[in-house]
Design a protein around this motif. Structure first.
Motif, PDB file in Angstrom:
ATOM      1  N   PRO A 142       0.806  -1.229   0.000  1.00  0.00           N
ATOM      2  CA  PRO A 142       0.000   0.000   0.000  1.00  0.00           C
ATOM      3  C   PRO A 142       0.836   1.275   0.000  1.00  0.00           C
ATOM      4  O   PRO A 142       1.867   1.367   0.681  1.00  0.00           O
ATOM      5  N   VAL A 143       0.377   2.246  -0.758  1.00  0.00           N
ATOM      6  CA  VAL A 143       0.991   3.576  -0.814  1.00  0.00           C
ATOM      7  C   VAL A 143      -0.080   4.600  -0.465  1.00  0.00           C
ATOM      8  O   VAL A 143      -1.113   4.684  -1.136  1.00  0.00           O
ATOM      9  N   PHE A 144       0.177   5.369   0.587  1.00  0.00           N
ATOM     10  CA  PHE A 144      -0.740   6.413   1.027  1.00  0.00           C
ATOM     11  C   PHE A 144      -0.139   7.780   0.712  1.00  0.00           C
ATOM     12  O   PHE A 144       1.079   7.945   0.655  1.00  0.00           O
ATOM     13  N   LEU A 145      -1.030   8.745   0.523  1.00  0.00           N
ATOM     14  CA  LEU A 145      -0.643  10.138   0.306  1.00  0.00           C
ATOM     15  C   LEU A 145      -1.319  10.972   1.376  1.00  0.00           C
ATOM     16  O   LEU A 145      -2.504  10.765   1.667  1.00  0.00           O
ATOM     17  N   GLY A 146      -0.584  11.891   1.968  1.00  0.00           N
ATOM     18  CA  GLY A 146      -1.209  12.704   3.008  1.00  0.00           C
ATOM     19  C   GLY A 146      -0.437  13.975   3.283  1.00  0.00           C
ATOM     20  O   GLY A 146       0.617  14.231   2.697  1.00  0.00           O
ATOM     21  N   GLY A 147      -0.996  14.745   4.201  1.00  0.00           N
ATOM     22  CA  GLY A 147      -0.345  15.982   4.585  1.00  0.00           C
ATOM     23  C   GLY A 147      -1.223  16.779   5.509  1.00  0.00           C
ATOM     24  O   GLY A 147      -2.387  16.441   5.761  1.00  0.00           O
ATOM     25  N   ASP A 148      -0.650  17.836   6.032  1.00  0.00           N
ATOM     26  CA  ASP A 148      -1.385  18.729   6.924  1.00  0.00           C
ATOM     27  C   ASP A 148      -1.576  20.083   6.270  1.00  0.00           C
ATOM     28  O   ASP A 148      -0.722  20.546   5.513  1.00  0.00           O
ATOM     29  N   SER A 149      -2.718  20.690   6.552  1.00  0.00           N
ATOM     30  CA  SER A 149      -3.019  22.054   6.106  1.00  0.00           C
ATOM     31  C   SER A 149      -2.817  22.180   4.595  1.00  0.00           C
ATOM     32  O   SER A 149      -3.488  21.496   3.821  1.00  0.00           O
ATOM     33  N   ALA A 150      -1.885  23.022   4.150  1.00  0.00           N
ATOM     34  CA  ALA A 150      -1.664  23.171   2.711  1.00  0.00           C
ATOM     35  C   ALA A 150      -1.278  21.839   2.081  1.00  0.00           C
ATOM     36  O   ALA A 150      -1.734  21.494   0.981  1.00  0.00           O
ATOM     37  N   GLY A 151      -0.457  21.058   2.773  1.00  0.00           N
ATOM     38  CA  GLY A 151      -0.069  19.756   2.242  1.00  0.00           C
ATOM     39  C   GLY A 151      -1.242  18.807   2.106  1.00  0.00           C
ATOM     40  O   GLY A 151      -1.283  17.974   1.187  1.00  0.00           O
ATOM     41  N   GLY A 152      -2.214  18.922   3.016  1.00  0.00           N
ATOM     42  CA  GLY A 152      -3.429  18.122   2.884  1.00  0.00           C
ATOM     43  C   GLY A 152      -4.251  18.535   1.689  1.00  0.00           C
ATOM     44  O   GLY A 152      -4.781  17.690   0.955  1.00  0.00           O
ATOM     45  N   GLY A 153      -4.373  19.837   1.477  1.00  0.00           N
ATOM     46  CA  GLY A 153      -5.106  20.314   0.304  1.00  0.00           C
ATOM     47  C   GLY A 153      -4.441  19.894  -0.990  1.00  0.00           C
ATOM     48  O   GLY A 153      -5.111  19.482  -1.950  1.00  0.00           O
ATOM     49  N   LEU A 154      -3.108  19.976  -1.024  1.00  0.00           N
ATOM     50  CA  LEU A 154      -2.378  19.555  -2.216  1.00  0.00           C
ATOM     51  C   LEU A 154      -2.570  18.058  -2.458  1.00  0.00           C
ATOM     52  O   LEU A 154      -2.718  17.620  -3.606  1.00  0.00           O
ATOM     53  N   SER A 155      -2.607  17.268  -1.382  1.00  0.00           N
ATOM     54  CA  SER A 155      -2.827  15.826  -1.528  1.00  0.00           C
ATOM     55  C   SER A 155      -4.174  15.544  -2.171  1.00  0.00           C
ATOM     56  O   SER A 155      -4.284  14.695  -3.068  1.00  0.00           O
ATOM     57  N   VAL A 156      -5.219  16.238  -1.726  1.00  0.00           N
ATOM     58  CA  VAL A 156      -6.546  16.039  -2.311  1.00  0.00           C
ATOM     59  C   VAL A 156      -6.535  16.458  -3.781  1.00  0.00           C
ATOM     60  O   VAL A 156      -7.078  15.758  -4.644  1.00  0.00           O
ATOM     61  N   GLY A 157      -5.923  17.594  -4.073  1.00  0.00           N
ATOM     62  CA  GLY A 157      -5.860  18.047  -5.456  1.00  0.00           C
ATOM     63  C   GLY A 157      -5.180  17.042  -6.365  1.00  0.00           C
ATOM     64  O   GLY A 157      -5.653  16.756  -7.468  1.00  0.00           O
ATOM     65  N   LEU A 158      -4.083  16.463  -5.885  1.00  0.00           N
ATOM     66  CA  LEU A 158      -3.376  15.464  -6.692  1.00  0.00           C
ATOM     67  C   LEU A 158      -4.230  14.220  -6.902  1.00  0.00           C
ATOM     68  O   LEU A 158      -4.292  13.669  -8.010  1.00  0.00           O
ATOM     69  N   ALA A 159      -4.901  13.773  -5.838  1.00  0.00           N
ATOM     70  CA  ALA A 159      -5.746  12.569  -5.952  1.00  0.00           C
ATOM     71  C   ALA A 159      -6.922  12.811  -6.887  1.00  0.00           C
ATOM     72  O   ALA A 159      -7.341  11.907  -7.617  1.00  0.00           O
ATOM     73  N   LEU A 160      -7.470  14.009  -6.883  1.00  0.00           N
ATOM     74  CA  LEU A 160      -8.591  14.328  -7.750  1.00  0.00           C
ATOM     75  C   LEU A 160      -8.187  14.410  -9.216  1.00  0.00           C
ATOM     76  O   LEU A 160      -9.029  14.272 -10.103  1.00  0.00           O
ATOM     77  N   HIS A 161      -6.906  14.657  -9.447  1.00  0.00           N
ATOM     78  CA  HIS A 161      -6.443  14.831 -10.821  1.00  0.00           C
ATOM     79  C   HIS A 161      -5.572  13.665 -11.263  1.00  0.00           C
ATOM     80  O   HIS A 161      -4.576  13.836 -11.971  1.00  0.00           O
ATOM     81  N   GLY A 162      -5.963  12.465 -10.834  1.00  0.00           N
ATOM     82  CA  GLY A 162      -5.417  11.272 -11.443  1.00  0.00           C
ATOM     83  C   GLY A 162      -4.284  10.595 -10.716  1.00  0.00           C
ATOM     84  O   GLY A 162      -3.783   9.572 -11.205  1.00  0.00           O
ATOM     85  N   GLN A 163      -3.858  11.112  -9.556  1.00  0.00           N
ATOM     86  CA  GLN A 163      -2.763  10.453  -8.852  1.00  0.00           C
ATOM     87  C   GLN A 163      -3.285   9.224  -8.124  1.00  0.00           C
ATOM     88  O   GLN A 163      -4.161   9.331  -7.264  1.00  0.00           O
ATOM     89  N   ASP A 164      -2.755   8.077  -8.460  1.00  0.00           N
ATOM     90  CA  ASP A 164      -3.259   6.801  -7.950  1.00  0.00           C
ATOM     91  C   ASP A 164      -2.572   6.438  -6.636  1.00  0.00           C
ATOM     92  O   ASP A 164      -1.374   6.166  -6.611  1.00  0.00           O
ATOM     93  N   VAL A 165      -3.335   6.452  -5.534  1.00  0.00           N
ATOM     94  CA  VAL A 165      -2.830   6.036  -4.226  1.00  0.00           C
ATOM     95  C   VAL A 165      -3.895   5.172  -3.559  1.00  0.00           C
ATOM     96  O   VAL A 165      -5.058   5.163  -3.954  1.00  0.00           O
TER      97      VAL A 165
END
Length: 288
Positions: free
Chosen positions: A138-161
């Motif tokens: 398993p590979v997870f993507l995460g972050g806090d505050s701005a990093g959390g928002g960037l994580s969601v943006g990446l996942a919404l635009h095709g980043q597979d995690v």
């Protein structure tokens, strides 16, 4: 509220809030510190490797003992204008200890010198390299505050995690939620005007409502399993609640906890029982 959380809040309340105005945000950029070095504690507990990808540093923390094989790519917060700080490394040390995960930390370029376009060019190749190393684990993507928002943006635009781990994610740099200003009085850390300026700088040539910048405006359908940890005394609570409601309506497998007394990114206060509970939830979520 625990005694240690209460003391932490008291300390924060005595300090000037950050991002109170455009001027304070600009001053923060002008006086920006270098990224904090990996802590001595992490150097003892992890093999630490640093490489350069696309001109940016990438630091990987591999536990010396009891590694689980799980991978977490973690994006730090700081309103896209501030570098990683010691509290981030302390928190990640607790995550490694609880999960056995190898944690990869891409130090993306900061605004206003860099924008969301630079992050979207830099982070996906890092995640792809981690996926190859994971070899099916398993590979997870995460972050806090701005990093959390960037994580969601990446996942919404095709980043597979395989899942998202979000701590007080900054989902709406456009600052358009009319409920958010009402939370400013109980938030001991953040204000809105400076954050809105930082969001505009991060957007670069794009409108700040672009879903890569403000993923609150995107359709969340198709997001992977998601854990959201949020403090109740955080100006970002309003956007997080809105996001979670929309995600659950869209069928996203989402776990959500609000720590009633929690301030912004409260899990980084690693000395508190509230933070220990948060790390335990992260470990349970990553174990699936």
């Amino acid at each position: 509220m625990s005694l240690t959380m209460s003391l932490a809040r008291a300390v924060l309340a005595r300090r000037p809030k950050t991002l109170t105005s455009v001027e304070t945000a600009q001053k923060r950029v002008a006086e920006r510190d270098a990224p904090a070095a990996v802590s001595r504690a992490l150097l003892r507990s992890c093999h630490v490797e640093e490489e350069t990808v696309g001109g940016f540093p990438v630091i990987t923390l591999t536990p010396r003992e009891k590694g689980s094989g799980t991978e977490l790519v973690y994006l730090h917060g700081g309103a896209y204008i501030a570098a990683i700080i010691p509290a981030h490394w302390a928190f990640l040390g607790k995550v490694v200890a609880q999960t056995g995960a190898t944690v990869t930390v891409p130090l993306y370029g900061l605004a206003p010198e860099h924008t969301v376009d630079d992050a979207f060019a830099f982070v996906p190749p890092v995640i792809e390299a981690v996926r190859r190393r994971a070899a099916g684990r398993p590979v997870f993507l995460g972050g806090d505050s701005a990093g959390g928002g960037l994580s969601v943006g990446l996942a919404l635009h095709g980043q597979d995690v395989d899942g998202l781990v979000l701590i007080a994610p900054w989902l709406d740099p456009s600052a358009s939620n009319p409920v958010a200003p009402g939370l400013v009085e109980i938030d001991p850390m953040l204000e809105i005007p400076g954050a809105a300026w930082a969001g505009q700088q991060w957007a670069g040539p794009h409108d700040v409502t672009d879903t890569r910048v403000s993923p609150i405006f995107a359709d969340p359908t198709g997001l992977p399993r998601t854990l959201v940890l949020q403090g109740g005394h955080d100006v970002l609570l309003a956007d997080t609640l809105k996001f979670c409601e929309r995600a659950m309506d869209a069928g996203v497998d989402l776990r959500f906890r609000v720590e009633p007394s929690g301030f912004h990114v409260y899990p980084a206060a690693t000395f508190t029982p509230e933070a220990r509970r948060a790390v335990k939830l992260i470990a349970e979520f990553m174990r699936g």
